[in-house]
Design a protein around this motif. Structure first.
Motif, PDB file in Angstrom:
ATOM      1  N   MET A 469       2.400 129.944  25.464  1.00 14.76           N
ATOM      2  CA  MET A 469       1.412 129.614  26.491  1.00 14.76           C
ATOM      3  C   MET A 469       2.141 129.130  27.746  1.00 14.76           C
ATOM      4  N   PHE A 470       1.483 129.292  28.895  1.00 13.43           N
ATOM      5  CA  PHE A 470       2.084 128.888  30.169  1.00 13.43           C
ATOM      6  C   PHE A 470       1.537 127.541  30.634  1.00 13.43           C
ATOM      7  N   ALA A 471       2.458 126.655  30.986  1.00 16.18           N
ATOM      8  CA  ALA A 471       2.112 125.320  31.493  1.00 16.18           C
ATOM      9  C   ALA A 471       2.328 125.255  32.993  1.00 16.18           C
ATOM     10  N   LEU A 472       1.510 124.455  33.659  1.00 14.63           N
ATOM     11  CA  LEU A 472       1.644 124.224  35.093  1.00 14.63           C
ATOM     12  C   LEU A 472       2.651 123.100  35.340  1.00 14.63           C
ATOM     13  N   PRO A 473       3.135 122.965  36.581  1.00 18.22           N
ATOM     14  CA  PRO A 473       4.142 121.928  36.858  1.00 18.22           C
ATOM     15  C   PRO A 473       3.723 120.519  36.448  1.00 18.22           C
ATOM     16  N   HIS A 474       2.464 120.147  36.692  1.00 20.85           N
ATOM     17  CA  HIS A 474       2.079 118.768  36.352  1.00 20.85           C
ATOM     18  C   HIS A 474       2.050 118.555  34.845  1.00 20.85           C
ATOM     19  N   HIS A 475       1.842 119.613  34.072  1.00 20.34           N
ATOM     20  CA  HIS A 475       1.958 119.490  32.614  1.00 20.34           C
ATOM     21  C   HIS A 475       3.404 119.188  32.230  1.00 20.34           C
ATOM     22  N   THR A 496      -1.626 129.533  43.170  1.00 14.16           N
ATOM     23  CA  THR A 496      -1.661 128.429  44.145  1.00 14.16           C
ATOM     24  C   THR A 496      -1.059 127.130  43.610  1.00 14.16           C
ATOM     25  N   LYS A 497      -0.305 127.179  42.501  1.00 27.20           N
ATOM     26  CA  LYS A 497       0.216 125.946  41.914  1.00 27.20           C
ATOM     27  C   LYS A 497       1.677 126.047  41.502  1.00 27.20           C
ATOM     28  N   GLY A 498       2.471 126.771  42.257  1.00 30.78           N
ATOM     29  CA  GLY A 498       3.888 126.825  41.960  1.00 30.78           C
ATOM     30  C   GLY A 498       4.191 127.678  40.749  1.00 30.78           C
ATOM     31  N   ASN A 499       5.320 127.413  40.098  1.00 31.11           N
ATOM     32  CA  ASN A 499       5.776 128.209  38.965  1.00 31.11           C
ATOM     33  C   ASN A 499       5.266 127.640  37.645  1.00 31.11           C
ATOM     34  N   ASN A 759       1.265 117.079  43.282  1.00 31.22           N
ATOM     35  CA  ASN A 759       1.942 118.365  43.084  1.00 31.22           C
ATOM     36  C   ASN A 759       1.355 119.489  43.918  1.00 31.22           C
ATOM     37  N   TYR A 760       0.033 119.493  44.106  1.00 34.79           N
ATOM     38  CA  TYR A 760      -0.612 120.686  44.653  1.00 34.79           C
ATOM     39  C   TYR A 760      -1.365 120.469  45.963  1.00 34.79           C
ATOM     40  N   PHE A 761      -1.920 119.304  46.207  1.00 36.47           N
ATOM     41  CA  PHE A 761      -2.831 119.114  47.331  1.00 36.47           C
ATOM     42  C   PHE A 761      -2.261 118.249  48.455  1.00 36.47           C
ATOM     43  N   LEU A 762      -1.676 117.130  48.119  1.00 34.10           N
ATOM     44  CA  LEU A 762      -1.192 116.156  49.106  1.00 34.10           C
ATOM     45  C   LEU A 762       0.320 116.301  49.180  1.00 34.10           C
ATOM     46  N   GLU A 764       4.039 116.146  50.288  1.00 34.70           N
ATOM     47  CA  GLU A 764       5.125 115.464  50.985  1.00 34.70           C
ATOM     48  C   GLU A 764       6.214 116.472  51.336  1.00 34.70           C
ATOM     49  N   ASP A 765       7.199 116.028  52.081  1.00 33.15           N
ATOM     50  CA  ASP A 765       8.218 116.950  52.593  1.00 33.15           C
ATOM     51  C   ASP A 765       8.957 117.693  51.488  1.00 33.15           C
ATOM     52  N   ASP A 766       9.082 117.075  50.319  1.00 31.89           N
ATOM     53  CA  ASP A 766       9.867 117.687  49.245  1.00 31.89           C
ATOM     54  C   ASP A 766       9.014 118.495  48.270  1.00 31.89           C
ATOM     55  N   ASN A 767       7.776 118.790  48.636  1.00 29.85           N
ATOM     56  CA  ASN A 767       6.906 119.563  47.741  1.00 29.85           C
ATOM     57  C   ASN A 767       7.491 120.951  47.496  1.00 29.85           C
ATOM     58  N   VAL A 768       7.555 121.357  46.237  1.00 27.96           N
ATOM     59  CA  VAL A 768       8.121 122.672  45.899  1.00 27.96           C
ATOM     60  C   VAL A 768       7.083 123.632  45.329  1.00 27.96           C
ATOM     61  N   ASN A 769       5.851 123.185  45.204  1.00 20.48           N
ATOM     62  CA  ASN A 769       4.831 124.023  44.577  1.00 20.48           C
ATOM     63  C   ASN A 769       4.034 124.852  45.570  1.00 20.48           C
ATOM     64  N   GLN A 770       4.029 124.471  46.823  1.00 22.88           N
ATOM     65  CA  GLN A 770       3.378 125.263  47.855  1.00 22.88           C
ATOM     66  C   GLN A 770       4.454 125.913  48.723  1.00 22.88           C
ATOM     67  N   PRO A 771       4.131 127.031  49.380  1.00 20.10           N
ATOM     68  CA  PRO A 771       5.144 127.723  50.193  1.00 20.10           C
ATOM     69  C   PRO A 771       5.745 126.807  51.256  1.00 20.10           C
ATOM     70  N   ALA A 772       7.035 126.971  51.496  1.00 21.74           N
ATOM     71  CA  ALA A 772       7.751 126.095  52.432  1.00 21.74           C
ATOM     72  C   ALA A 772       7.177 126.154  53.838  1.00 21.74           C
ATOM     73  N   ASN A 773       6.641 127.307  54.224  1.00 17.83           N
ATOM     74  CA  ASN A 773       6.080 127.427  55.572  1.00 17.83           C
ATOM     75  C   ASN A 773       4.644 126.920  55.658  1.00 17.83           C
ATOM     76  N   PHE A 774       4.146 126.326  54.577  1.00 20.03           N
ATOM     77  CA  PHE A 774       2.775 125.790  54.561  1.00 20.03           C
ATOM     78  C   PHE A 774       2.739 124.270  54.384  1.00 20.03           C
ATOM     79  N   THR A 775       3.761 123.698  53.770  1.00 16.99           N
ATOM     80  CA  THR A 775       3.698 122.298  53.330  1.00 16.99           C
ATOM     81  C   THR A 775       3.578 121.299  54.469  1.00 16.99           C
TER      82      THR A 775
END
Length: 894
Positions: A469-475, A496-499, A759-762, A764-775
Motif C-alpha cells: 500500500m502507498f503512504a503519504l508523507p505525513h503518514h 497534490t501531496k508530494g511523493n 506538509n501540504y497547505f501551510l 514554509e520555505d523548506d516545504n518539499v511536497n508542493q512544487p518549488a515554483n509554488f511554495t
C-alpha cells in the motif's frame, strides 16, 4: 475572453506542444533495448512486439484528439459569498451613539447573508468581495494605561475577581486518559423530532448501491455522480471510467499516473516575493492503461457497490442485469489497480501506446506476469491470476491493445514501477492479493495519540501474501517503529501531496505526540498552554470594550438565511460571553446577553430559523432546506453536503461554551448538537442515520469540503483553519458533555491536522511536497485532489486567500499555524514593506490579519486592537474586539 483564461489557454497549448508531442518524437531505437533486455524472470516463451515501428513517420502519432486539460477555478459546488457577512453596525448595535461616539440613529436593512443574484443564481462576485462602508467614528480606548505596551503577565491580580456563582466552566486542565478509544459512538438514537425527513433530495442517487449511509464527501464520488467519468484519486493512481471517450473510445477503467514534468502551471504572481505561479494542475484524460473487456460497449453500465470510508467497488457490466462484469475494488493508497473479471475477454489498452510487452514468467504458481513498456518511457507491471490457473497467454495485437483469453475469470492487476529490479521484487511478492476495504482504530494516552489504518484483503494465498500500500508523507513521518521497518524504496508522486511511499503489510500505525490536550476555551500558546490569568490591564481592556459589543442585536445577527453565517454569529457571541465571564471575571456584565444567546440558539434547536434543517433520507444526513429551491449553491452548497464541518463546527463550539457556563442547559440541547457531530464527523460506521466521518479524511489527514457536486479535479478544501475549528469544537463539546472518546478524538484530529497542514497547505520555505515554483504562495489557497489554485471562491485578494486559512482565530490557532510559517507569510505579504500591508487592508480582513499577527508579535497586535479611535469595521461578523483583546493578551505570555 477573460485575460486570465486567455493566459491559461496559451499556457496549456504551449505545454501540449512542448510536452505531449515531444513524447511522440523519435527516440534512439536501441536505448530501451539496451536497458531492458530479457531478465532472469522471463520465461522461455517471452515475446517482444516491435511497437512503435522503426519508421520515424509512423512513430509520430497524432491522437484523434488531445486529452482535455481543464484549468481554472470551478464555480460549481461553491458559492462566491464572503466567509463572513458584511454587517452594517448601525442595524446590529443598540446604543450606536455610545459605541461610535455619535448621536446618529442610523438604520439599515434587515440582516441576511449575501443574497444570490436572481439573474445568475449565484452571488454577485463584485458585491460579495466588497467590504460594506462603516462609520468612520471610533470607539473609546479600552485600555486604562498606555496603548503602546501589551499587557504583561502578572502573578497577582490588582482587581478581585467577580465570583462566577452559578456559571462554572469545565476546567481546561485535561483529565488523564489511558488507552482511551477515540471511536466510541457519539449517540445511537433517532433524529430529533424537530427535524423533518425528506426523500426528495435535489441530487438523485442513481449509481451508488447501498442501504447504509453514503459518505458524500469521499474520494470515489466521481464514480457515481453526474457523467460518472470524473477521476477518482486513490493516490498515487487516478482512476476514471472512459465511457467511450478519449482517443481510444474505450469503455474500460482508465488507470493513470502523472509525473512532475507533466504539470501545467499558472501565471506568476509578482505581488509575492519569488513570483510563485498561481496554480498548478495535473493533466486529466491521460490513458496510461485502460483495464477493459471486448464485451464492453455503448450498452455498458457502471454502479458503485459497498461505498465506505476508505473504499468502494466500481462494477462495470456489459449491460444492465448481465452476469458478465468487472469489479474494481477502489481503495485509498492501493498498490495496484485491481480488476476482478467474471467471464469476459480482457482487453488492456493504452492511449500512451505500448512500446513493447514482455511476458515475464510467474512470480508464484498460478500468477502470470507481464512487463509493459509505454511510449512515455514508463514501465508498468501486469499480473494475471486466472481462476482456473491456466496461462492466459496475453497477446499484443496493436500499439494500443493487449488482449487476453475469452471467458476469463480471475484478477488482473497493474502497477507502475519506477524502482527497477528492487521495486519489481516487492510487487512480485504482493501480487495476487488486493485490499477490498479499510478501517481505522485509535486511542489516546495522556498527550500521545495513536491511530491504525488496516485493510481487509482478498485474492490468492491471502494468508501468506502481504499487501503493498502507498503512504503519504505525513503518514511516513509519524510511523511507529514496526511500520517504519516495512517501508520500501518504491516512491510515486501523488497529485497534490508530494511523493507517496510503498509499504508492505496489512496495517500501519501512526503516532502523534505532544497533542494539545490542554487547549480549552481560554487563549492558548505553544509555550504556556492555556492562559486563564490575564493582567489587570488586559482585564480592564476587556471589561471596557465588552459593553459596546454586548449591545449588538443577537437575535438578528444569528437568525440569517445561512447556517454558516448564523453559526459564526452564535460562536462569536458565545466566545464574547465566555471572555467577559471568565477572563474578565464579570458574570453580571454578560448575564443578559447570555440569556439572549441561549434563546437564539434555541431557535435552531426548535428548527424555526429562516431555512430549517431537514433529514435527507436519500444520502442520509442533515441539510439546509435552502438548496431545495433549485439553486444548490445556496448557503455554500450545504444542501448538497458542502462545508458541513465548517458550518456545524461553529454551532458545536458555541454549544460547548454555553453548556460549560450553564450545565443545566445541556439536557435539552445535547441531542441536537450531537446530531451535528454525527452528520459531519460521525465516529462509527454502523450508525443507520449517518456515514462515518463525512468530512474528515483519515487517510489524507484533513477534511474535504465538496459534497455532491461533479468535479473534474475531485474534492477540495479552501479553509484549513475552519477544518481545525471543527476538530477543536468536537474536542470541547466532548469535554463539556463528558464524552471522553469525542474529546480524545478531537485531540488526535488536531495532532493529525497539525502535521498534514504543515506538509501540504501551510508552506514554509523548506516545504518539499508542493512544487518549488509554488511554495512561495505560503498557503495553497484551494487544494483539490488534482490541482492547487492560490485563490478563493470569492476573490483573489491576498487577504482573502491567506486569511481564509486564518479565521477563526481561536485557542487552537497557535497549534496548527506554526510561528515560523506565520513569520514568513507576514513578511512576504502583510508587513509594511510588502505588497499588501495589513494596515491598508479594508474591512473585517484587517482584524483577521492583526489577530493572526499576535502569534508572532503580540505587542504589535495589541497596539492595533487597543488603539484609540478603533474602527469597528475592522472586526468581521464572526469575531469580536473583546475576544481579540483577550486572545492577543494571552499570546503575549507565550
Amino acid at each position: 475572453m477573460d485575460t486570465r483564461l486567455k493566459w491559461k489557454a496559451t499556457a496549456l497549448l504551449t505545454w501540449l506542444l512542448t510536452t505531449e508531442i515531444a513524447h511522440c518524437l523519435p527516440r534512439v531505437g536501441n536505448e530501451v533495448e539496451a536497458t531492458l533486455q530479457n531478465t532472469a524472470t522471463e520465461s522461455a516463451s517471452a515475446f517482444e512486439t516491435q511497437y512503435p515501428p522503426s519508421s520515424s513517420e509512423d512513430r509520430l502519432l497524432i491522437p484523434e484528439s488531445h486529452p482535455v486539460y481543464r484549468v481554472g477555478l470551478q464555480q460549481d459546488g461553491h458559492s462566491s459569498q464572503q466567509p463572513f457577512p458584511q454587517f452594517d453596525v448601525a442595524k446590529f448595535v443598540d446604543g450606536l451613539g455610545d459605541l461610535l461616539g455619535s448621536g446618529d440613529d442610523t438604520t439599515a436593512p434587515a440582516p441576511t447573508a449575501p443574497t444570490p443574484s436572481t439573474d445568475t443564481g449565484k452571488s454577485d462576485p463584485i458585491q460579495a468581495t466588497t467590504s460594506a462602508k462603516h462609520p468612520e467614528n471610533s470607539a473609546p480606548n479600552p485600555t486604562a494605561g498606555s496603548v503602546t505596551d501589551p499587557p504583561q503577565k502578572s502573578t497577582t491580580k490588582s482587581d478581585e475577581p467577580v465570583q462566577t456563582g452559578s456559571s462554572p466552566v469545565a476546567s481546561d486542565k485535561p483529565k488523564a486518559m489511558h488507552d482511551q478509544d477515540i471511536f466510541q459512538p457519539v449517540a445511537t438514537g433517532p433524529i430529533p423530532a424537530s427535524i423533518k425527513s425528506r426523500d426528495d433530495h435535489p441530487v438523485k442517487n442513481e449509481h451508488a448501491n447501498a442501504t447504509d449511509p453514503i459518505a458524500t464527501n469521499k474520494f470515489y464520488a466521481g464514480l457515481y455522480l453526474g457523467t460518472q467519468t470524473n477521476a477518482t484519486f486513490t493516490q498515487p493512481y487516478s482512476l476514471a471510467w472512459s465511457k467511450g471517450g478519449g482517443s481510444l473510445k474505450s469503455w474500460g477503467m482508465i488507470v493513470s499516473h502523472v509525473q512532475s514534468h507533466m504539470l501545467a502551471y499558472g501565471p506568476p504572481n509578482n505581488k509575492i516575493p519569488g513570483n510563485p505561479v498561481q496554480y498548478y494542475i495535473n493533466p486529466v484524460g491521460l490513458q496510461h492503461l485502460i483495464i477493459s473487456a471486448t464485451e464492453l460497449g455503448q450498452s455498458s453500465v457502471m454502479n458503485v457497490e459497498q461505498p465506505k470510508a476508505f473504499s468502494a467497488h466500481a462494477v462495470l457490466k456489459s449491460s444492465a442485469g448481465s452476469a458478465q462484469q468487472i469489479t474494481f475494488p477502489v481503495v485509498q493508497g492501493m498498490g495496484y489497480a485491481t480488476a476482478v473479471y467474471n467471464d469476459m475477454e480482457p482487453l488492456i489498452e493504452s492511449g500512451v501506446f505500448f512500446r513493447k510487452v514482455v511476458s515475464a514468467g510467474s512470480p508464484r504458481p498460478g500468477i502470470f506476469k507481464y512487463q509493459a513498456f509505454l511510449d512515455d518511457d514508463t514501465t508498468w507491471l501486469l499480473y494475471a491470476t486466472p481462476a482456473d490457473g491456466k496461462d492466459p497467454n496475453f497477446k499484443l495485437v496493436s500499439k494500443t491493445n493487449l488482449r487476453g483469453p475469452k471467458g476469463f475469470s480471475g484478477t488482473i492487476q497493474v502497477a507502475k514501477n519506477p524502482a527497477g529490479k528492487s521495486g519489481e521484487k516487492f510487487y512480485d511478492n504482493s501480487s495476487g492479493v488486493y485490499p477490498v476495504a479499510g478501517e481505522i482504530s485509535g486511542s489516546l494516552t495522556d498527550d500521545v495519540g495513536t491511530y491504525t489504518l488496516s485493510w481487509t484483503k482478498a485474492g490468492k494465498d491471502i494468508k501468506g501474501t502481504p499487501l503493498i500500500m502507498f503512504a503519504l508523507p505525513h503518514h511516513v513521518h509519524s510511523f511507529d517503529s514496526a511500520t517504519k521497518g516495512r517501508i520500501t524504496d518504491i516512491h510515486l508522486r501523488t497529485t497534490t501531496k508530494g511523493n507517496s511511499t510503498a509499504v508492505i503489510g496489512e496495517s500501519w500505525t501512526m503516532v502523534e505526540k505532544n497533542l494539545p490536550i490542554d487547549i480549552g476555551f481560554a487563549p492558548w500558546s505553544t509555550t504556556d498552554g492555556s492562559v486563564h490569568e490575564l493582567s489587570a490591564a488586559a482585564q480592564r481592556a476587556i471589561i471596557q470594550a465588552a459593553p459596546h459589543e454586548l449591545k449588538q442585536n443577537i437575535p438578528e445577527q444569528t437568525d440569517l438565511n445561512s447556517m454558516y453565517y448564523s453559526g459564526k454569529a452564535l460562536s462569536k457571541f458565545a466566545t464574547l460571553v465566555y471572555t467577559v465571564n471568565q477572563l474578565g471575571n464579570n458574570v453580571e456584565l454578560a448575564a443578559d446577553a447570555f440569556q439572549t444567546l441561549k434563546k437564539s440558539f434555541d431557535l435552531f434547536v426548535q428548527n424555526k430559523q429562516q431555512f430549517p434543517l431537514a433529514y435527507d433520507t436519500i444520502w442520509k444526513g442533515v441539510v439546509s432546506t435552502a438548496g431545495y429551491n433549485g439553486d444548490l449553491n445556496q448557503d455554500f452548497g450545504n444542501t448538497a453536503y458542502n462545508d458541513h464541518h465548517f458550518h456545524y463546527g461553529y454551532f458545536i463550539q458555541a454549544a460547548a461554551i454555553i453548556g460549560s457556563l450553564d450545565p443545566s442547559w445541556l439536557a435539552a440541547n445535547k441531542e441536537w448538537v450531537n446530531m451535528l457531530v454525527r452528520d459531519a464527523g460521525n465516529s462509527v460506521a454502523n450508525d443507520a442515520h449517518f456515514p462515518f466521518s463525512r468530512s474528515f479524511d483519515w487517510y489524507n489527514g484533513h477534511s474535504w469540503a465538496k459534497g455532491l457536486f461533479e468535479s473534474f479535479d475531485g474534492k477540495d478544501q479552501e479553509s484549513t483553519s475552519e477544518d481545525t475549528m471543527f476538530a477543536y469544537a468536537i474536542k470541547m463539546w466532548g469535554k463539556t458533555t463528558g464524552d471522553a472518546s469525542m474529546e480524545a478524538r478531537g485531540n488526535v484530529m488536531l495532532g493529525i491536522l497539525g502535521r498534514s497542514l504543515h506538509n501540504y497547505f501551510l508552506m514554509e520555505d523548506d516545504n518539499v511536497n508542493q512544487p518549488a515554483n509554488f511554495t512561495a504562495n505560503k498557503v495553497t489557497g484551494i487544494l483539490f485532489e488534482n490541482k492547487v489554485d492560490h485563490t478563493t471562491y470569492f476573490g483573489a485578494n491576498l487577504e482573502f486567500v491567506q486569511g481564509i486559512h486564518m479565521l477563526p482565530l481561536m485557542p487552537h490557532s497557535p497549534f496548527t499555524r506554526r510561528k515560523e510559517f506565520v513569520r514568513q507569510e507576514w513578511q512576504a505579504m502583510f508587513a509594511e514593506n510588502a505588497s499588501t500591508p495589513a494596515s491598508k487592508v479594508e474591512g473585517g480582513w484587517r482584524g483577521v490579519l492583526y489577530a493572526n499577527l499576535a502569534l508572532i508579535d503580540p505587542k504589535a497586535a495589541w497596539e492595533f486592537f487597543a488603539q484609540p479611535n478603533f474602527d469597528y469595521s475592522w472586526i468581521d461578523g464572526g469575531a469580536s474586539r473583546t475576544w481579540y483583546l483577550a486572545f492577543v493578551a494571552g499570546e503575549s505570555f507565550g
